[in-house]
Write a protein that holds these residues in place. Structure first.
Motif, PDB file in Angstrom:
ATOM      1  N   PRO A 144      27.270  40.319  14.234  1.00 42.90           N
ATOM      2  CA  PRO A 144      27.151  39.847  15.627  1.00 42.90           C
ATOM      3  C   PRO A 144      27.587  40.926  16.615  1.00 42.90           C
ATOM      4  O   PRO A 144      28.586  41.609  16.409  1.00 42.90           O
ATOM      5  CB  PRO A 144      28.097  38.644  15.661  1.00 42.90           C
ATOM      6  N   ASP A 145      26.790  41.080  17.634  1.00 38.58           N
ATOM      7  CA  ASP A 145      27.064  42.096  18.663  1.00 38.58           C
ATOM      8  C   ASP A 145      27.828  41.431  19.811  1.00 38.58           C
ATOM      9  O   ASP A 145      27.291  40.606  20.540  1.00 38.58           O
ATOM     10  CB  ASP A 145      25.725  42.661  19.173  1.00 38.58           C
ATOM     11  N   MET A 146      29.108  41.804  19.981  1.00 40.51           N
ATOM     12  CA  MET A 146      29.957  41.154  20.983  1.00 40.51           C
ATOM     13  C   MET A 146      30.089  41.968  22.270  1.00 40.51           C
ATOM     14  O   MET A 146      31.004  41.745  23.058  1.00 40.51           O
ATOM     15  CB  MET A 146      31.349  40.890  20.394  1.00 40.51           C
ATOM     16  N   THR A 147      29.188  42.924  22.498  1.00 39.33           N
ATOM     17  CA  THR A 147      29.206  43.615  23.796  1.00 39.33           C
ATOM     18  C   THR A 147      28.913  42.586  24.885  1.00 39.33           C
ATOM     19  O   THR A 147      28.095  41.683  24.700  1.00 39.33           O
ATOM     20  CB  THR A 147      28.155  44.738  23.839  1.00 39.33           C
ATOM     21  N   HIS A 148      29.569  42.737  26.031  1.00 36.15           N
ATOM     22  CA  HIS A 148      29.497  41.659  27.015  1.00 36.15           C
ATOM     23  C   HIS A 148      29.837  42.152  28.416  1.00 36.15           C
ATOM     24  O   HIS A 148      30.359  43.254  28.594  1.00 36.15           O
ATOM     25  CB  HIS A 148      30.465  40.531  26.637  1.00 36.15           C
ATOM     26  N   THR A 149      29.546  41.295  29.381  1.00 37.84           N
ATOM     27  CA  THR A 149      29.960  41.469  30.775  1.00 37.84           C
ATOM     28  C   THR A 149      30.568  40.161  31.245  1.00 37.84           C
ATOM     29  O   THR A 149      29.952  39.101  31.084  1.00 37.84           O
ATOM     30  CB  THR A 149      28.768  41.833  31.678  1.00 37.84           C
ATOM     31  N   ILE A 150      31.761  40.241  31.819  1.00 38.69           N
ATOM     32  CA  ILE A 150      32.423  39.037  32.342  1.00 38.69           C
ATOM     33  C   ILE A 150      32.134  38.951  33.841  1.00 38.69           C
ATOM     34  O   ILE A 150      32.498  39.844  34.600  1.00 38.69           O
ATOM     35  CB  ILE A 150      33.943  39.080  32.087  1.00 38.69           C
ATOM     36  N   VAL A 164      44.660  36.524  52.117  1.00 39.62           N
ATOM     37  CA  VAL A 164      45.331  36.493  50.813  1.00 39.62           C
ATOM     38  C   VAL A 164      44.534  37.340  49.831  1.00 39.62           C
ATOM     39  O   VAL A 164      43.429  36.987  49.446  1.00 39.62           O
ATOM     40  CB  VAL A 164      45.469  35.046  50.290  1.00 39.62           C
ATOM     41  N   GLN A 165      45.100  38.469  49.454  1.00 41.55           N
ATOM     42  CA  GLN A 165      44.463  39.352  48.485  1.00 41.55           C
ATOM     43  C   GLN A 165      45.178  39.183  47.143  1.00 41.55           C
ATOM     44  O   GLN A 165      46.266  39.699  46.943  1.00 41.55           O
ATOM     45  CB  GLN A 165      44.554  40.818  48.950  1.00 41.55           C
ATOM     46  N   GLY A 166      44.586  38.427  46.250  1.00 40.28           N
ATOM     47  CA  GLY A 166      45.226  38.163  44.970  1.00 40.28           C
ATOM     48  C   GLY A 166      44.284  38.407  43.811  1.00 40.28           C
ATOM     49  O   GLY A 166      43.080  38.588  43.982  1.00 40.28           O
ATOM     50  N   ALA A 167      44.836  38.374  42.603  1.00 42.66           N
ATOM     51  CA  ALA A 167      44.056  38.610  41.383  1.00 42.66           C
ATOM     52  C   ALA A 167      43.607  37.267  40.814  1.00 42.66           C
ATOM     53  O   ALA A 167      43.994  36.869  39.720  1.00 42.66           O
ATOM     54  CB  ALA A 167      44.888  39.384  40.374  1.00 42.66           C
ATOM     55  N   PHE A 168      42.769  36.542  41.583  1.00 43.23           N
ATOM     56  CA  PHE A 168      42.299  35.236  41.143  1.00 43.23           C
ATOM     57  C   PHE A 168      41.125  35.351  40.169  1.00 43.23           C
ATOM     58  O   PHE A 168      40.858  34.424  39.424  1.00 43.23           O
ATOM     59  CB  PHE A 168      41.889  34.393  42.353  1.00 43.23           C
ATOM     60  N   ASN A 169      40.436  36.478  40.200  1.00 46.15           N
ATOM     61  CA  ASN A 169      39.326  36.722  39.271  1.00 46.15           C
ATOM     62  C   ASN A 169      39.421  38.167  38.797  1.00 46.15           C
ATOM     63  O   ASN A 169      38.512  38.974  38.998  1.00 46.15           O
ATOM     64  CB  ASN A 169      37.992  36.440  39.967  1.00 46.15           C
ATOM     65  N   ALA A 170      40.564  38.479  38.188  1.00 40.84           N
ATOM     66  CA  ALA A 170      40.864  39.868  37.826  1.00 40.84           C
ATOM     67  C   ALA A 170      39.858  40.459  36.844  1.00 40.84           C
ATOM     68  O   ALA A 170      39.634  41.677  36.829  1.00 40.84           O
ATOM     69  CB  ALA A 170      42.279  39.955  37.234  1.00 40.84           C
ATOM     70  N   LEU A 171      39.244  39.629  36.034  1.00 40.40           N
ATOM     71  CA  LEU A 171      38.291  40.131  35.038  1.00 40.40           C
ATOM     72  C   LEU A 171      36.851  40.094  35.537  1.00 40.40           C
ATOM     73  O   LEU A 171      35.942  40.484  34.797  1.00 40.40           O
ATOM     74  CB  LEU A 171      38.407  39.319  33.741  1.00 40.40           C
ATOM     75  N   GLY A 172      36.632  39.616  36.756  1.00 41.01           N
ATOM     76  CA  GLY A 172      35.277  39.573  37.285  1.00 41.01           C
ATOM     77  C   GLY A 172      34.673  40.967  37.368  1.00 41.01           C
ATOM     78  O   GLY A 172      35.252  41.867  37.963  1.00 41.01           O
ATOM     79  N   GLY A 173      33.522  41.149  36.742  1.00 49.61           N
ATOM     80  CA  GLY A 173      32.856  42.451  36.739  1.00 49.61           C
ATOM     81  C   GLY A 173      33.230  43.343  35.562  1.00 49.61           C
ATOM     82  O   GLY A 173      32.739  44.478  35.476  1.00 49.61           O
ATOM     83  N   ALA A 174      34.090  42.862  34.665  1.00 49.02           N
ATOM     84  CA  ALA A 174      34.467  43.672  33.497  1.00 49.02           C
ATOM     85  C   ALA A 174      33.241  43.908  32.616  1.00 49.02           C
ATOM     86  O   ALA A 174      32.577  42.960  32.193  1.00 49.02           O
ATOM     87  CB  ALA A 174      35.566  42.974  32.705  1.00 49.02           C
ATOM     88  N   ASN A 175      32.957  45.180  32.342  1.00 50.03           N
ATOM     89  CA  ASN A 175      31.749  45.553  31.611  1.00 50.03           C
ATOM     90  C   ASN A 175      32.135  46.216  30.288  1.00 50.03           C
ATOM     91  O   ASN A 175      32.801  47.250  30.275  1.00 50.03           O
ATOM     92  CB  ASN A 175      30.909  46.515  32.461  1.00 50.03           C
ATOM     93  N   SER A 184      36.069  43.404  18.060  1.00 50.85           N
ATOM     94  CA  SER A 184      36.623  42.252  18.765  1.00 50.85           C
ATOM     95  C   SER A 184      37.292  42.744  20.045  1.00 50.85           C
ATOM     96  O   SER A 184      37.707  43.895  20.149  1.00 50.85           O
ATOM     97  CB  SER A 184      37.652  41.530  17.886  1.00 50.85           C
ATOM     98  N   HIS A 185      37.404  41.855  21.005  1.00 53.64           N
ATOM     99  CA  HIS A 185      38.029  42.200  22.281  1.00 53.64           C
ATOM    100  C   HIS A 185      39.159  41.214  22.554  1.00 53.64           C
ATOM    101  O   HIS A 185      38.954  39.997  22.494  1.00 53.64           O
ATOM    102  CB  HIS A 185      37.001  42.156  23.408  1.00 53.64           C
ATOM    103  N   ASP A 186      40.317  41.748  22.827  1.00 49.73           N
ATOM    104  CA  ASP A 186      41.484  40.934  23.138  1.00 49.73           C
ATOM    105  C   ASP A 186      41.849  41.110  24.606  1.00 49.73           C
ATOM    106  O   ASP A 186      42.163  42.232  25.036  1.00 49.73           O
ATOM    107  CB  ASP A 186      42.678  41.369  22.270  1.00 49.73           C
TER     108      ASP A 186
END
Length: 290
Positions: A144-150, A164-175, A184-186
Motif C-alpha cells: 500500500p502506498d501511503m503518500t498523502h496530503t493533509i 487570533v493567530q493560532g495553530a488550529f489547523n497546524a497540519l493543513g497543507g502538509a504534503n 508509515s507516518h507518525d
C-alpha cells in the motif's frame, strides 16, 4: 451686604481689552487644536475597536462536552484505492474501532486510483490515536502506498477570528507525496484546549495543537509491517482563553479630558515663555537704541 456666589468662581474672566493677541499665540493655538483632534480620533478608534486579551489557566473549559472532542479530518491518498482506505480509532479508555464509517466520505481521485477521505468523528479526552490505514479492508494489499496530503485536521468548533493567530489547523497543507510509499507516518500531537469569549459573553470551544512527525518503515519478525498514517494525541492541562474586551466609557472620557487639559496647559506654558522672551528682547533692543 448680600451674599455673592460669584466669589467661588475659580475661572475668573479677563476683559478683552486687557488681552493681547499675537501671531505666535495664534500659531500655537492652531497646532494645539490639530494635535488635540489627532489624539481624540486615535482614542476614539481605540474605544470603538475591540481588543483580544489572552490568559492561561489549568482547567477543562468544556465540561458539558461529555468528555468528547470533535475531530475533522480531510486527507488525500492519490495512490491508494478507496476500497482500501479506512479510519481506525483507539485510546486508553479501551476504545478500539476499526474501519470507522460514520459521518465520513470517500471521494475517488486519479480515475479511481486514489482516494480523498473526509470524516468527522469524536475522540475521548484521554491519550490515544486515530490512523488512516488498510486494516479494515477485506483483502490487504501487498504494497500500500501511503503518500498523502493533509488538507485539514482540526479539533473542536471552527474558530476564525482575525486577531487570533493560532495553530488550529497546524497540519493543513502538509504534503508527503515525495516520501517513501511503503513508509508509515507518525504525527505526534499535543492538543491545547482553547476558549474564545466574545463581547456578549458567548463562548466557543476549540483546540490548538502542536505537531512533530516522523517517517519510518517498520518490520517485525514476520516481515514488513503494513504502513499507516498515525495521529497520536495527548491533551495539555493548560487552557488558553481569548476574551474580547472594549475600553470602558469612563476611561475614554478620562483620557479625552487629560488630552484636552494637558495639551492646553503645555501650549499655554510654551506661549507664555515665548511671549515673555519676546518682550524681554524688545526691552533690550529699546535700551540699546536709547
Amino acid at each position: 451686604m448680600p451674599f455673592d456666589v460669584r466669589r467661588f468662581d475659580i475661572y475668573r474672566k479677563v476683559p478683552k481689552d486687557l488681552t493681547q493677541p499675537t501671531y505666535t499665540g495664534a500659531f500655537i493655538s492652531i497646532l494645539c487644536c490639530v494635535f488635540i483632534l489627532f489624539l481624540f480620533l486615535s482614542e476614539l478608534t481605540g474605544f470603538i475597536a475591540t481588543e483580544i486579551v489572552n490568559e492561561l489557566y489549568v482547567d477543562d473549559p468544556d465540561k458539558d462536552s461529555g468528555g468528547k472532542i470533535d475531530v475533522s479530518l480531510n486527507i488525500s491518498l492519490p495512490n491508494l484505492h478507496c476500497d482500501l482506505v479506512g479510519l481506525d480509532i483507539q485510546d486508553e479508555m479501551g476504545r478500539h474501532e476499526v474501519g470507522h464509517i460514520d459521518n465520513s466520505m470517500k471521494i475517488p481521485l486519479n480515475q479511481g486510483e486514489g482516494c480523498r477521505f473526509e470524516g468527522e468523528f469524536t475522540v475521548n479526552k484521554v491519550p490515544g490515536n486515530f490512523h488512516v490505514s488498510t486494516h479494515g479492508a477485506t483483502a490487504q494489499p501487498q504494497s500500500p502506498d501511503m503518500t498523502h496530503t493533509i488538507h485539514k485536521l482540526a479539533f473542536g468548533e471552527k474558530l476564525q477570528v482575525q486577531k487570533v493567530q493560532g495553530a488550529f489547523n497546524a497540519l493543513g497543507g502538509a504534503n508527503r507525496l515525495s516520501s517513501n510509499p511503503l513508509a508509515s507516518h507518525d504525527y505526534i500531537l499535543k492538543i491545547v484546549p482553547t476558549v474564545y469569549e466574545d463581547l456578549s459573553g458567548r463562548r466557543r470551544f476549540s483546540y490548538q495543537y502542536t505537531v512533530a512527525n516522523k517517517e519510518y518503515v517498520a518490520y517485525s519478525h514476520t516481515g514488513r509491517i503494513i504502513p499507516a498514517i498515525w495521529f497520536r494525541y495527548d491533551l495539555s492541562p493548560i487552557t488558553v482563553k481569548y476574551t474580547e474586551r472594549r475600553q470602558p466609557l469612563y476611561r475614554f472620557i478620562t483620557t479625552i479630558c487629560a488630552i484636552v487639559g494637558g495639551t492646553f496647559t503645555v501650549a499655554g506654558i510654551i506661549d507664555s515663555c515665548i511671549f515673555t522672551a519676546s518682550e524681554a528682547w524688545k526691552k533690550i533692543q529699546i535700551g540699546k537704541m536709547s
